[in-house]
Design an enzyme around this catalytic site. Sequence first.
Site, short mmCIF file in Angstrom:
data_model
loop_
_atom_site.label_atom_id
_atom_site.label_comp_id
_atom_site.label_asym_id
_atom_site.label_seq_id
_atom_site.Cartn_x
_atom_site.Cartn_y
_atom_site.Cartn_z
N ASN A 1 1.32 -0.84 0.07
CA ASN A 1 -0.28 -0.01 0.03
C ASN A 1 0.91 1.12 -0.07
OD1 ASN A 1 -1.66 1.91 2.26
ND2 ASN A 1 -1.57 1.69 0.43
N TYR B 1 -6.83 13.99 -1.43
CA TYR B 1 -6.95 13.46 -0.11
C TYR B 1 -6.40 14.29 1.20
CZ TYR B 1 -4.15 9.73 3.05
OH TYR B 1 -3.72 9.21 3.98
N GLU C 1 -9.32 11.43 8.62
CA GLU C 1 -8.45 10.81 7.38
C GLU C 1 -10.18 11.15 6.24
OE1 GLU C 1 -5.67 7.76 5.33
OE2 GLU C 1 -7.18 7.47 7.11
N TYR D 1 -10.72 11.63 1.62
CA TYR D 1 -10.68 11.06 0.12
C TYR D 1 -11.38 11.95 -0.09
CZ TYR D 1 -7.64 7.35 1.76
OH TYR D 1 -6.92 6.70 1.52
N GLU E 1 -3.22 7.02 -4.80
CA GLU E 1 -3.05 5.44 -3.72
C GLU E 1 -2.97 3.99 -4.45
OE1 GLU E 1 -4.73 3.62 0.34
OE2 GLU E 1 -4.90 5.61 -0.45
#
Length: 258
Positions: free
Chosen positions: A69, A101, A110, A112, A203
């Site tokens: 990742n 992001y 967090e 997105y 990502e």
Amino acid sequence: MAPLHVWLSAAFAFCGTFAGAASVQPQNVPKSVAASYYSSFWNDGKATVKYSNGANGQYTVNWSGDKGNFVGGKGWNPGGNKAVNYSGTFEPDGNAYLAVYGWTTNPLVEYYIIESFGTHNPSDTPEATSKGNMTSDGGEYEIWTKMRKNKPSIQGTATFPQFWSIRTAKRVGGTVTTGNHFKAWTDAGLKLGTHNYMIVAVEGQDSSGTAVINVGVAPTGSVAETPTAAPTTTSTELSGAGATLTSTYLGYPTRNTT
């Protein structure tokens, strides 16, 4: 994700195959040569990826091996309400995201704003909770949230929520008015904190692919849009300045926008 972050000059190229995720502090770049964009890159130590910064808002990513990742890109620190223009190419083979992001603190969040993805829709998980839909910048977005427990963050291992806006017709290029999403999230009961960094990110998760992204550069022609799957979600109808939160999503046709 807990990205490593550095300030880079417009002439500085940051590239290589990354393994491991050691702590890196921002580099001191003279103001006379400092670029106007903030750059961030993180790798879990398993991904085979080459991330390279070009001039101004441009960067490239090539990844392979179908494991690990990573997340990286260019943007701003701090982030906040912006009309984010971007263009480029995004060609994943497997699970990957192209998104605005970022993170906030107090509370730690967090987030997105998904513009395109590979084989996996991030809402397709039993932990995700739908918070309705919104419209912004000529498209529909589904709003979702889920909790991350004891996961990496910009404050170390922590428990925190993720907020997601997922565009229902995938595209690579256009404008993302972040304030519309932040307002719609707030209207849906999703509280952000003080903005930390915010980037236009690529990502990859257990996948391969290539991307070339230009932050701050709008597309010069039409941009193809590909509809995602069309689940039906329900929620309370909400509205805010510049954005509308609706209760259902029934799918949208492929179309080109300028």
